[in-house]
Every structure is written in structure tokens, then in C-alpha cells.
Design a protein around this motif. Structure first.
Motif, PDB file in Angstrom:
ATOM      1  N   GLY A  53      13.361   6.683   9.044  1.00  0.00           N
ATOM      2  CA  GLY A  53      12.129   6.672  10.531  1.00  0.00           C
ATOM      3  C   GLY A  53      11.838   5.139  10.393  1.00  0.00           C
ATOM      4  O   GLY A  53      12.858   4.112  10.932  1.00  0.00           O
ATOM      5  N   LYS A  54      11.092   4.896  11.291  1.00  0.00           N
ATOM      6  CA  LYS A  54      11.184   3.347  11.780  1.00  0.00           C
ATOM      7  C   LYS A  54      10.722   2.047  10.969  1.00  0.00           C
ATOM      8  O   LYS A  54      10.924   0.754  11.896  1.00  0.00           O
ATOM      9  N   PHE A  55      10.795   2.306   9.318  1.00  0.00           N
ATOM     10  CA  PHE A  55      11.127   1.672   8.530  1.00  0.00           C
ATOM     11  C   PHE A  55      11.907   0.961   8.117  1.00  0.00           C
ATOM     12  O   PHE A  55      12.198   0.700   7.409  1.00  0.00           O
ATOM     13  N   THR A  56      13.555   1.834   8.579  1.00  0.00           N
ATOM     14  CA  THR A  56      14.737   1.252   8.249  1.00  0.00           C
ATOM     15  C   THR A  56      15.653   1.106   8.788  1.00  0.00           C
ATOM     16  O   THR A  56      14.830   1.833  10.379  1.00  0.00           O
ATOM     17  N   THR A  57      16.677   0.951   9.043  1.00  0.00           N
ATOM     18  CA  THR A  57      17.714   1.083   9.875  1.00  0.00           C
ATOM     19  C   THR A  57      17.963   2.250  10.533  1.00  0.00           C
ATOM     20  O   THR A  57      18.004   2.864   9.930  1.00  0.00           O
ATOM     21  N   ALA A  58      18.702   1.975  11.984  1.00  0.00           N
ATOM     22  CA  ALA A  58      18.664   2.600  12.648  1.00  0.00           C
ATOM     23  C   ALA A  58      19.695   3.233  12.296  1.00  0.00           C
ATOM     24  O   ALA A  58      21.093   4.047  12.699  1.00  0.00           O
ATOM     25  N   ARG A  59      21.313   2.499  11.028  1.00  0.00           N
ATOM     26  CA  ARG A  59      22.712   2.643  11.038  1.00  0.00           C
ATOM     27  C   ARG A  59      22.293   4.444  10.665  1.00  0.00           C
ATOM     28  O   ARG A  59      21.743   4.904   9.959  1.00  0.00           O
ATOM     29  N   ARG A  60      22.663   5.056  11.246  1.00  0.00           N
ATOM     30  CA  ARG A  60      23.163   7.197  11.013  1.00  0.00           C
ATOM     31  C   ARG A  60      24.410   6.885  10.051  1.00  0.00           C
ATOM     32  O   ARG A  60      25.120   7.170  10.642  1.00  0.00           O
ATOM     33  N   VAL A 297      10.899  -8.050  -4.568  1.00  0.00           N
ATOM     34  CA  VAL A 297      11.369  -7.262  -3.604  1.00  0.00           C
ATOM     35  C   VAL A 297      11.189  -8.623  -2.213  1.00  0.00           C
ATOM     36  O   VAL A 297       9.973  -8.466  -2.014  1.00  0.00           O
ATOM     37  N   LYS A 298      12.502  -9.499  -2.069  1.00  0.00           N
ATOM     38  CA  LYS A 298      12.007 -10.380  -0.524  1.00  0.00           C
ATOM     39  C   LYS A 298      11.557  -9.662   0.940  1.00  0.00           C
ATOM     40  O   LYS A 298      12.773  -8.755   0.809  1.00  0.00           O
ATOM     41  N   PRO A 299      11.304 -10.311   1.795  1.00  0.00           N
ATOM     42  CA  PRO A 299      11.738 -10.145   3.636  1.00  0.00           C
ATOM     43  C   PRO A 299      12.881  -9.902   3.149  1.00  0.00           C
ATOM     44  O   PRO A 299      14.219 -11.018   2.947  1.00  0.00           O
ATOM     45  N   THR A 300      13.497  -8.732   4.099  1.00  0.00           N
ATOM     46  CA  THR A 300      14.528  -8.000   5.182  1.00  0.00           C
ATOM     47  C   THR A 300      14.693  -9.930   5.556  1.00  0.00           C
ATOM     48  O   THR A 300      13.997 -10.090   6.231  1.00  0.00           O
ATOM     49  N   ARG A 324      21.163  -3.401  13.945  1.00  0.00           N
ATOM     50  CA  ARG A 324      20.812  -2.540  13.146  1.00  0.00           C
ATOM     51  C   ARG A 324      19.859  -2.775  11.661  1.00  0.00           C
ATOM     52  O   ARG A 324      21.213  -2.965  11.004  1.00  0.00           O
ATOM     53  N   HIS A 325      18.669  -3.097  11.092  1.00  0.00           N
ATOM     54  CA  HIS A 325      17.938  -4.020   9.833  1.00  0.00           C
ATOM     55  C   HIS A 325      16.563  -3.643   9.672  1.00  0.00           C
ATOM     56  O   HIS A 325      15.641  -2.873  10.619  1.00  0.00           O
ATOM     57  N   ASP A 326      16.673  -3.296   8.543  1.00  0.00           N
ATOM     58  CA  ASP A 326      15.158  -2.801   7.543  1.00  0.00           C
ATOM     59  C   ASP A 326      14.131  -4.042   7.889  1.00  0.00           C
ATOM     60  O   ASP A 326      14.493  -5.147   7.567  1.00  0.00           O
ATOM     61  N   PRO A 327      13.171  -3.557   8.555  1.00  0.00           N
ATOM     62  CA  PRO A 327      12.158  -4.713   8.747  1.00  0.00           C
ATOM     63  C   PRO A 327      11.554  -4.264   7.241  1.00  0.00           C
ATOM     64  O   PRO A 327      10.495  -6.149   6.871  1.00  0.00           O
ATOM     65  N   VAL A 328      11.468  -3.545   6.485  1.00  0.00           N
ATOM     66  CA  VAL A 328      10.922  -3.842   5.163  1.00  0.00           C
ATOM     67  C   VAL A 328      12.228  -3.599   3.949  1.00  0.00           C
ATOM     68  O   VAL A 328      12.781  -2.447   4.074  1.00  0.00           O
ATOM     69  N   ILE A 329      12.830  -4.000   2.727  1.00  0.00           N
ATOM     70  CA  ILE A 329      13.269  -3.556   1.970  1.00  0.00           C
ATOM     71  C   ILE A 329      12.840  -2.620   0.996  1.00  0.00           C
ATOM     72  O   ILE A 329      13.557  -1.638   0.394  1.00  0.00           O
ATOM     73  N   VAL A 330      12.193  -2.805   0.922  1.00  0.00           N
ATOM     74  CA  VAL A 330      11.387  -2.119  -0.520  1.00  0.00           C
ATOM     75  C   VAL A 330      11.522  -0.699  -0.906  1.00  0.00           C
ATOM     76  O   VAL A 330      11.937  -0.490  -1.793  1.00  0.00           O
ATOM     77  N   PRO A 331      10.696  -0.084   0.384  1.00  0.00           N
ATOM     78  CA  PRO A 331      11.104   1.420   0.135  1.00  0.00           C
ATOM     79  C   PRO A 331      12.492   2.708  -0.472  1.00  0.00           C
ATOM     80  O   PRO A 331      12.306   2.551  -1.460  1.00  0.00           O
ATOM     81  N   ARG A 332      13.423   2.003   0.108  1.00  0.00           N
ATOM     82  CA  ARG A 332      14.943   2.323   0.138  1.00  0.00           C
ATOM     83  C   ARG A 332      15.411   1.605  -1.352  1.00  0.00           C
ATOM     84  O   ARG A 332      16.077   2.335  -1.551  1.00  0.00           O
ATOM     85  N   ALA A 333      14.270   0.247  -1.457  1.00  0.00           N
ATOM     86  CA  ALA A 333      14.929  -0.278  -2.554  1.00  0.00           C
ATOM     87  C   ALA A 333      14.600   0.300  -4.022  1.00  0.00           C
ATOM     88  O   ALA A 333      14.214   0.641  -5.373  1.00  0.00           O
TER      89      ALA A 333
END
Length: 374
Positions: A53-60, A297-300, A324-333
Motif C-alpha cells: 500500500g501507499k504507507f509501505t515501501t514500494a519494494r516488491r 516506534v520512532k519515525p522512519t 523506496r522507504h516506508d513513511p511510517v514503520i508502525v503498521p509493519r512493526a
């Protein structure tokens, strides 16, 4: 590099780098006979998989788990369980401009100071991708905990200033929104906040909360290996986590003893607490109530906004991080916190089996048999 192994009896060793050929984990100490297959692990890996999604890195990355050892005909054998997850979508050239400078908020400088050499492609072992081994191992631990009726539920409590109030949780919503928040309305509000962060080339932090049901009283060791301490150490070992609190946590410092103490009562079948300010622990041991803790959790740290830093030879520069980086780490963490809690608990449960002589004798001399267990 020391320190890649966690646990005393139920142990996990993670290995691999963000831009290497693969990552994985070796779980040792898991009892034989536990039902386990690759799908049991995959459903946890899918929760932290990038590119969703748009709130995670685009790395596939498919992040497909492959069990190499320790499982036969769908059950654990008691030998080490080796799990591998292959990398398929690295773009190492994105990091070529970063190899001679220190990214703010990253471990570049400290790795250089410690080792005199570092893998600059995504941070190597300091990358958030290292957590994939933790999640794979945590999935095994969760299967073990499920066998004794322990259930772990982690979720996003807050994103930046947007926080779900305690009385407004709807756990059915956790898996229904990309932020894993227990509220549809607050998830939408947090999404709008993240959109503004992205627009401003910035990122956000947040808080992950975890509730654990079904823990019997007495789990934990009362001095240096308290349940509180074991959980804090496990969760604080996650790279982006900067704080852990259990129960009322820092709010306890503002309370009076008459308010903070949890009164005991007897409900006709067992002793329990009327409240749970302690978060499920007393004296470093579980008290039989719901275990509740939170992780900050700190900001990316990888953001496109220009930041000041220096090169390895001391030159002052302005740096914009691309790639390609997450704008927020929290959901995947969220699932990473869940995994580390499971690993800590699985280890403490196994240690606890030796706390009483009756447990020892019951195993080797069962009451229904006069024959010694072979």
C-alpha cells in the motif's frame, strides 16, 4: 558480530542482510510434535511484507518462507528449525551515493565506529528487513503458545498525534485497515495525517500496543529475568523501538498508591484482580490477568526532505534520501512486536517448567505409572 541469538531454552538466531541473497532464522529448543507447516509461518510474514500500500515501501518481495529442517510430516522433530526467506527485489544502486556519508537517524556512523566497515546497501544487519527472521521464528513460538491457550493480539495504538482511546477499540477492525488500528474512523484520520507527512517529504512514528491472554500466574523469574524485563529486552531489541511500558507505565509515576494498587477479589472459582494497572505482572511474575504493554516506534529516518550530515572524511553536506522507504514503520512493526513477545514468553514458559520439584517428578514418574519414563 555477537548478539544475533535470543533466548535461553527456546532460542532463535537470525541471519542475513537487507540486500544479500536471503535472510532467515534458526529456532532451537522447540519441542517435538508441534504441528507446523510453511503456511503457519507465511501468514505472519505476509503481515510485514512490503509493497502492500501507499504507507509501505514500494519494494516488491514475496517473502516466501521455506523450512529447511526440523519438521517432518507436518510436525516438529525437536531438532533445529531452519527457515529461509530469499530476497528478490533489491536495488542496491539506490544506496551508491550513501556509502561515504552518514544518514541521520541510521546506524551508519555507529557501525563504522564499531567495525571500521559496513554494508551500506540498505543498512545490512541494521536494516528493518532483519526483522523478517524474527517474525518467522515468532510464528513458531506463537504456534507453541497456542497449544497451551495463550493468545497474543498486537495493533497500532497511535500514529503521530492520532490515538485510539482505550474505550473505543474494535478488534474486528485491526485486519480491515492498512494501519492495523482497532478503529475504522481513527485509521482514516491517521491515514490523512500520513498523507500530509508524505506531502511534506516527512515520516511519522507511533505506538504499538499488545495484549496477551491466557498466561498462567507465576511466569517469569523474580530477579534479573523478570517477565517485565524479558519482554522489554525482547521488544527494545527491535531497531525502531525507543521505549516500552507495561500496564499504566509512565502514568504510574503520576498516581497515588491507593489508586495504582490492584485490589484482589475471589470470584467463586479463582483469585483475580479488580483492576489491571500493573499490566498483568507483579514482582516480575505474571499474575494471571491480561498482560498489556506498549512500544514507542520512532519515525522512519529515511526521508526525502534535505537533512544535514557529514561524509566519512568530515565534509559537511545536505542529504536527500531517495529510494523506496516506508513513511511510517508502525503498521509493519505490529507483527514484529507480536513475534518478539511470543519468543520471550515461549522461553519463559519452558524455564518455568523447572521451578517446582512436583513438575520434575510428574514428568519422570507419572502418577498413573510406576515405571520410570525412558
Amino acid at each position: 558480530m555477537a548478539g544475533s541469538t535470543y533466548g535461553t531454552l527456546f532460542t532463535v538466531t537470525t541471519w542475513g542482510e537487507s540486500h544479500g541473497p536471503a535472510l532467515g532464522a534458526v529456532v532451537d529448543g522447540c519441542p517435538s510434535g508441534l504441528s507446523l507447516c510453511e503456511n503457519d509461518i507465511q501468514k505472519y510474514l505476509d503481515r510485514r511484507r512490503p509493497g502492500q500500500g501507499k504507507f509501505t515501501t514500494a519494494r516488491r518481495e514475496k517473502d516466501t518462507a521455506e523450512i529447511l529442517s526440523g519438521v517432518f510430516e507436518g510436525r516438529t522433530t525437536g531438532t533445529p528449525i531452519s527457515i529461509i526467506i530469499r530476497n528478490n527485489d533489491q536495488i542496491s544502486r539506490d544506496y551508491d551515493t550513501l556509502k561515504n556519508c552518514f544518514r541521520p537517524g541510521h546506524a551508519d556512523f555507529t557501525f563504522d565506529q564499531k567495525y571500521g566497515f559496513r554494508d551500506y546497501r540498505g543498512g545490512g544487519r541494521s536494516s528493518g528487513r532483519e526483522t523478517i527472521g524474527r517474525v518467522a521464528a515468532g510464528a513458531v513460538a506463537c504456534r507453541l503458545l497456542e497449544s497451551v491457550g495463550i493468545r497474543i493480539t498486537a495493533y497500532t495504538k497511535s500514529i503521530g498525534p492520532i490515538s485510539v482511546p482505550d474505550g473505543e477499540y474494535d478488534f474486528t477492525q485491526i485486519s480491515e485497515n492498512p494501519l492495523y488500528m482497532p478503529s475504522r474512523s481513527f485509521s482514516e484520520e491517521a491515514s490523512a495525517y500520513l498523507e500530509s507527512c508524505i506531502k511534506n517529504q516527512d515520516s511519522s512514528g507511533g505506538i504499538i500496543e499488545c495484549q496477551i491472554e491466557g498466561i498462567p500466574a507465576g511466569i517469569g523469574e523474580p530477579v534479573f529475568h523478570k517477565l517485565d524485563a524479558a519482554l522489554a529486552q525482547a521488544v527494545m531489541s527491535i531497531g525502531a523501538v525507543k521505549g516500552v511500558e507495561i500496564g499504566d507505565g509512565f502514568r504510574s509515576a503520576l498516581a497515588k498508591g491507593s489508586d495504582n494498587n490492584d485490589a484482589f477479589t475471589f470470584d467463586g472459582s479463582r483469585i483475580r484482580k479488580r483492576t489491571n494497572h500493573s499490566g498483568g505482572t507483579l514482582g516480575g511474575l505474571s499474575d494471571g490477568s491480561t498482560l498489556i504493554f506498549r512500544a514507542a516506534v520512532k519515525p522512519t529516518p529515511s526521508i526525502a526532505r534535505p537533512q544535514h550530515t557529514v561524509t566519512s572524511d568530515g565534509k559537511e553536506i545536505e542529504l536527500s534520501i531517495h529510494g523506496r522507504h516506508d513513511p511510517v514503520i508502525v503498521p509493519r512493526a505490529v507483527v514484529v512486536v507480536e513475534a518478539m513477545a511470543a519468543l520471550a514468553l515461549a522461553d519463559l514458559l519452558m524455564i518455568n517448567m523447572s521451578s517446582r520439584l512436583e513438575n520434575f517428578t510428574a514428568f519422570y514418574y507419572p502418577k498413573d505409572s510406576k515405571e520410570r519414563r525412558s
